[in-house]
Scaffold this motif. Structure first.
Motif, mmCIF file in Angstrom:
data_model
loop_
_atom_site.group_PDB
_atom_site.id
_atom_site.type_symbol
_atom_site.label_atom_id
_atom_site.label_comp_id
_atom_site.label_asym_id
_atom_site.label_seq_id
_atom_site.Cartn_x
_atom_site.Cartn_y
_atom_site.Cartn_z
ATOM 1 N N ARG A 16 43.171 34.249 49.184
ATOM 2 C CA ARG A 16 42.302 35.001 50.085
ATOM 3 C C ARG A 16 41.951 36.380 49.535
ATOM 4 N N GLY A 17 40.800 36.867 49.940
ATOM 5 C CA GLY A 17 40.326 38.172 49.502
ATOM 6 C C GLY A 17 40.993 39.330 50.211
ATOM 7 N N ALA A 24 38.483 35.879 53.619
ATOM 8 C CA ALA A 24 37.659 34.905 52.897
ATOM 9 C C ALA A 24 38.470 34.220 51.798
ATOM 10 N N VAL A 26 38.789 32.895 48.291
ATOM 11 C CA VAL A 26 38.100 33.136 47.017
ATOM 12 C C VAL A 26 38.366 32.020 46.007
ATOM 13 N N ALA A 27 39.414 31.220 46.251
ATOM 14 C CA ALA A 27 39.727 30.078 45.384
ATOM 15 C C ALA A 27 40.775 29.220 46.075
ATOM 16 N N ARG A 53 41.872 35.534 38.363
ATOM 17 C CA ARG A 53 41.578 35.554 39.801
ATOM 18 C C ARG A 53 42.680 36.304 40.536
ATOM 19 N N GLY A 55 44.019 37.897 44.369
ATOM 20 C CA GLY A 55 43.868 37.730 45.805
ATOM 21 C C GLY A 55 45.224 37.722 46.481
#
Length: 82
Positions: A16-17, A24, A26-27, A53, A55
């Motif tokens: 999550r962001g 949100a 994100v992946a 990535r 988050g």
């Protein structure tokens, strides 16, 4: 939360962001994805996944390297016993 290396412990985990369940996605990270554990915020931990990535993961969706090694040793011991 211990800083260091960790691994996703469930099938598909939302990265999550923001450190909240409504953040949100994100992946989606697959089981055993390697992570760098960076910081905690309540029940979330900021992580850096392979590929850069970054988050937040919710507690219970990942384990530290030491926890993973201990789980694998227990699983092997049970399998060897059977």
């Amino acid at each position: 939360m211990e800083r260091g290396v960790g691994y996703v412990s469930l099938s598909r985990v939302p990265l999550r962001g923001e450190p909240k369940v409504t953040g949100a996605v994100v992946a989606l990270l697959p089981r055993d994805s390697e992570l760098k554990l960076e910081a905690a915020d309540g029940s979330f931990t900021r992580v850096l996944a392979k590929g850069g990535r970054a988050g937040w993961l919710e507690a219970g969706t990942f384990e530290s390297a030491a926890e993973k090694e201990a789980r694998e040793r227990r699983t092997k011991a049970v399998a060897d016993f059977a």
